[in-house]
Design a protein around this motif. Sequence first.
Motif, PDB file in Angstrom:
ATOM      1  N   TYR A  25      -9.349  17.224 -38.959  1.00 33.43           N
ATOM      2  CA  TYR A  25      -7.886  17.327 -38.839  1.00 33.43           C
ATOM      3  C   TYR A  25      -7.496  18.423 -37.863  1.00 33.43           C
ATOM      4  N   ARG A  26      -8.172  19.552 -37.918  1.00 33.46           N
ATOM      5  CA  ARG A  26      -7.825  20.651 -37.024  1.00 33.46           C
ATOM      6  C   ARG A  26      -8.242  20.366 -35.586  1.00 33.46           C
ATOM      7  N   MET A  27      -9.185  19.475 -35.408  1.00 38.40           N
ATOM      8  CA  MET A  27      -9.532  19.039 -34.061  1.00 38.40           C
ATOM      9  C   MET A  27      -8.506  18.047 -33.523  1.00 38.40           C
ATOM     10  N   LEU A  28      -8.021  17.146 -34.399  1.00 36.40           N
ATOM     11  CA  LEU A  28      -7.224  16.009 -33.944  1.00 36.40           C
ATOM     12  C   LEU A  28      -5.731  16.119 -34.235  1.00 36.40           C
ATOM     13  N   GLY A  29      -5.360  16.871 -35.277  1.00 39.52           N
ATOM     14  CA  GLY A  29      -3.951  16.979 -35.638  1.00 39.52           C
ATOM     15  C   GLY A  29      -3.395  15.755 -36.321  1.00 39.52           C
ATOM     16  N   SER A  30      -4.253  14.829 -36.708  1.00 43.89           N
ATOM     17  CA  SER A  30      -3.825  13.599 -37.362  1.00 43.89           C
ATOM     18  C   SER A  30      -4.634  13.390 -38.635  1.00 43.89           C
ATOM     19  N   VAL A  31      -3.944  13.221 -39.757  1.00 41.43           N
ATOM     20  CA  VAL A  31      -4.630  13.008 -41.032  1.00 41.43           C
ATOM     21  C   VAL A  31      -5.389  11.684 -41.025  1.00 41.43           C
ATOM     22  N   ALA A  32      -4.723  10.611 -40.568  1.00 38.31           N
ATOM     23  CA  ALA A  32      -5.368   9.295 -40.574  1.00 38.31           C
ATOM     24  C   ALA A  32      -6.585   9.275 -39.657  1.00 38.31           C
ATOM     25  N   ASP A  33      -6.449   9.851 -38.459  1.00 36.49           N
ATOM     26  CA  ASP A  33      -7.581   9.878 -37.529  1.00 36.49           C
ATOM     27  C   ASP A  33      -8.719  10.720 -38.080  1.00 36.49           C
ATOM     28  N   ALA A  34      -8.389  11.836 -38.742  1.00 38.09           N
ATOM     29  CA  ALA A  34      -9.427  12.684 -39.331  1.00 38.09           C
ATOM     30  C   ALA A  34     -10.193  11.925 -40.405  1.00 38.09           C
ATOM     31  N   GLU A  35      -9.478  11.201 -41.253  1.00 33.49           N
ATOM     32  CA  GLU A  35     -10.143  10.431 -42.312  1.00 33.49           C
ATOM     33  C   GLU A  35     -11.003   9.325 -41.720  1.00 33.49           C
ATOM     34  N   ASP A  36     -10.533   8.693 -40.643  1.00 34.78           N
ATOM     35  CA  ASP A  36     -11.318   7.637 -39.995  1.00 34.78           C
ATOM     36  C   ASP A  36     -12.607   8.203 -39.399  1.00 34.78           C
ATOM     37  N   VAL A  37     -12.503   9.363 -38.762  1.00 38.80           N
ATOM     38  CA  VAL A  37     -13.679   9.992 -38.164  1.00 38.80           C
ATOM     39  C   VAL A  37     -14.697  10.344 -39.238  1.00 38.80           C
ATOM     40  N   VAL A  38     -14.231  10.900 -40.349  1.00 40.98           N
ATOM     41  CA  VAL A  38     -15.149  11.296 -41.417  1.00 40.98           C
ATOM     42  C   VAL A  38     -15.791  10.057 -42.043  1.00 40.98           C
ATOM     43  N   GLN A  39     -15.043   8.977 -42.157  1.00 35.65           N
ATOM     44  CA  GLN A  39     -15.637   7.745 -42.687  1.00 35.65           C
ATOM     45  C   GLN A  39     -16.693   7.205 -41.728  1.00 35.65           C
ATOM     46  N   ASP A  40     -16.431   7.318 -40.435  1.00 38.66           N
ATOM     47  CA  ASP A  40     -17.423   6.905 -39.438  1.00 38.66           C
ATOM     48  C   ASP A  40     -18.683   7.756 -39.576  1.00 38.66           C
ATOM     49  N   ALA A  41     -18.494   9.069 -39.809  1.00 37.92           N
ATOM     50  CA  ALA A  41     -19.640   9.953 -40.004  1.00 37.92           C
ATOM     51  C   ALA A  41     -20.436   9.551 -41.246  1.00 37.92           C
ATOM     52  N   PHE A  42     -19.730   9.115 -42.291  1.00 30.24           N
ATOM     53  CA  PHE A  42     -20.419   8.675 -43.504  1.00 30.24           C
ATOM     54  C   PHE A  42     -21.270   7.432 -43.228  1.00 30.24           C
ATOM     55  N   LEU A  43     -20.729   6.488 -42.463  1.00 31.65           N
ATOM     56  CA  LEU A  43     -21.503   5.282 -42.131  1.00 31.65           C
ATOM     57  C   LEU A  43     -22.761   5.650 -41.347  1.00 31.65           C
ATOM     58  N   ARG A  44     -22.628   6.622 -40.464  1.00 28.85           N
ATOM     59  CA  ARG A  44     -23.803   7.076 -39.711  1.00 28.85           C
ATOM     60  C   ARG A  44     -24.791   7.810 -40.629  1.00 28.85           C
TER      61      ARG A  44
END
Length: 286
Positions: A25-44
């Motif tokens: 979130y602090r990198m992107l400033g977007s809650v939805a984008d932050a959650e999407d990135v973290v979910q992508d990290a989980f898949l990896r």
Amino acid sequence: MTARAQRDAADSFDPLRPRLVRVAYRMLGSVADAEDVVQDAFLRWMGTDRALVREPEAFLRRTVTRLCLDQLKSARRQRESYVGPWLPDPVVGEDEVEEDVTLPLMLALERLSPLERAAFLLHDVFGVGFEEVALTIHRDAAACRQLAARARSHVREARPRFQIEQERGLEIAQAFFTASRSGDMTKLGAMLAADVSMHSDGGGKRPAALRPVLGWKQVIQLHKALAVMFGKYGSALVRTVMVNGLPGFITREADGELQTTALDIEDGQVRAIYVTRNPDKLRHLH
């Protein structure tokens, strides 16, 4: 992957998810984008040979940061075509605000290059050593020190010289709401610094000023006009709350949508007002 392996991956990942979302979130400033990135990290993470990972948190933080750097390339292009002032998604009532990562500082981070932003956040905010920063952003440690130093000089003015005590800040926020909605411009004016600014993010989806409103006189004139609308159509306080580390409040406006207002307060006076109206940035608050 077996169900057992999926459970094992989730069991090791889920305790780290909140911290990873804060980084994103602090990198992107977007809650939805932050959650999407973290979910992508989980898949990896599920596809990783986790037995070879000695420090899962460091490994996942690197993964999330790299995904954010990729995301920032497209995000910057989107910012260029954004309608009106851009504000980060409001995060309210956080129990833990790292250091002084308040809304003004997040706006200052927007002016940095993605690598400067990553080096500054990882080292200065999250306490990551430069050796790990170097591994994360694929630069040597000396270059990372320079990136963080440049970032530090750019954001120095945005870091608060002191943090207002939360209870006092919320009292001021309550008084601001009452004065602005009742049309008491005398009380409201006494709360504003001479060089106060107002920033409204409607994203082109709800009415908002297309440029920051600068100066005491201009901000008061705008609130006089708004008070007429509030009196005619209503504006209901949901609650006073910390918004991105600043005292503020959530309201439900006449169109039924939520709105957040955050106040940057210094020496007891409001020096900046940040209003988020873009409904896309408020969905998570519902």
